[in-house]
Design an enzyme around this catalytic site. Sequence first.
Site, PDB file in Angstrom:
ATOM      1  N   ASP A 106      34.998  46.254  43.391  1.00  0.00           N
ATOM      2  CA  ASP A 106      34.963  45.260  42.322  1.00  0.00           C
ATOM      3  C   ASP A 106      35.261  45.891  40.965  1.00  0.00           C
ATOM      4  O   ASP A 106      34.468  46.667  40.438  1.00  0.00           O
ATOM      5  CB  ASP A 106      33.573  44.608  42.291  1.00  0.00           C
ATOM      6  CG  ASP A 106      33.519  43.381  41.403  1.00  0.00           C
ATOM      7  OD1 ASP A 106      34.571  42.965  40.895  1.00  0.00           O
ATOM      8  OD2 ASP A 106      32.415  42.834  41.229  1.00  0.00           O
ATOM      9  N   ASP A 338      40.660  41.511  37.791  1.00  0.00           N
ATOM     10  CA  ASP A 338      39.440  41.581  38.592  1.00  0.00           C
ATOM     11  C   ASP A 338      39.751  41.503  40.071  1.00  0.00           C
ATOM     12  O   ASP A 338      40.156  40.458  40.582  1.00  0.00           O
ATOM     13  CB  ASP A 338      38.496  40.444  38.197  1.00  0.00           C
ATOM     14  CG  ASP A 338      37.192  40.483  38.979  1.00  0.00           C
ATOM     15  OD1 ASP A 338      36.818  41.558  39.472  1.00  0.00           O
ATOM     16  OD2 ASP A 338      36.546  39.430  39.103  1.00  0.00           O
TER      17      ASP A 338
END
Length: 457
Positions: A106, A338
Amino acid sequence: MTMGVLAVLAALSLLGAVHAEYHIVRHASLAPRSRDAAVLPAAEFTVPFSGKAPRRKSKKSALAALRGKSRAHGASDTVVVDGSAFDEEYLTNATIGGQHFSLIVDTGSSDTWVAQKGFNCFDIEGNPVSQDTCAFGTTGFNTAASKTFQPFPNVSFNITYGDGEFLSGPVGLDTVTIGGMSVDRQEIGIPTLTAWEGDGINTGLIGFAFPDLTSVFNTTDPTKASASNQIPYSPLFNSAVKQKKVKNPFFSIALDRGSFDAQANAPFDPNLGFIAFGGIAPVPVVDKAVTVPVEGYSLTTGAPTGGPDSDFFFYTVAVEAYTFGNVSVRPVGSPILDTGTTLNFMSTDVTAAFSAQFNPPAVFDEDFGLFVVDCNAKVPQFGVKIGGKTFTIDARDQIIPAGTDDEGNIICITGTQDGGPDEADNIFILGDVFLHNVVATFNPIDAEVTLTQRAKY
């Protein structure tokens, strides 16, 4: 800190971690200008994504849904990533204290955490439930079985996600190994209280964003975690740089798209790209690349900015234009890169104009809250202009299976969805839909990102 920053960071819950409050530390950010792409060497450690799994329900409900994978590669610093949860989460294999886990990769958060053995599971409302409800992939990290684990006393790990998922518990130091890169005494969260809607594969997460987004607090009472007692620390890759585990201060991610069939039907999809440390991920690219500064966030307005009075949280980059058909739109807000968000979230006007150019047009479904499209629709080409270079998105990333109707027919949504009005303090995201088409090389030390267009695959 200011309420403007708090408001922005609360909105960022769509991406992942959100604390009750943040401690603001001033940084000198780079000037908002692009430059020729940095010359990127081959990676020292290349790790294939182990697979891609279905995204946590929390992020599904937020319209972030698909992630990646990893596959073993010859270079020791490159790690393969896998996809799970119907290609909603990108996972990689890591070892903590000699114990093996599958962890979410992440770039939209900063903490490395793994559920502790014996954890207590809760639902989102805070009611105790059985451990299997949290759907972790293992029974958790056994601190007593690690020869290298050291507790970090009198502090706590405490993180809450925007949909209500939360994790809290002790903090420790241990050896974390991913591929051939091993970091000593890395600070990690080992939560004992978990409200997690897992995929049955991952047992935690590795965050690669900036230190100010970390979630350790100088209190053992999670209810007292606040800006005044936050203790920012060095995320995993920053620690690797400090410990000279890599020669170059950047990591590189290449996320492969899963097939339409895998996205619709497969709970686990192995070998979907790489995360590489110290060099560029080993996938074919074309001669189109640029290096741009990461934008910080203004302490007064909460909006992304390239000014000297800003804080770094996410990999936020300035976009000069979105292009599709004969339309070119110059956005106001800057998006975040992201890996933890499946879709692109763009401004209302961009999303509506783009959706109208599908043939047949994509239509906003009020009940679903998304733009729905014919699974066989013709997709207009979409380009994202960053640093003077336009990076194109493959049409296969713009139509995504999202479930079935009562008759068993697949329902498809567009890969680019509405993130709200085009205002400077709104939050927009270039998620996996965009990242499938570039190699993104992140330099958290110099606050730069290099984007390289991938060859067709």
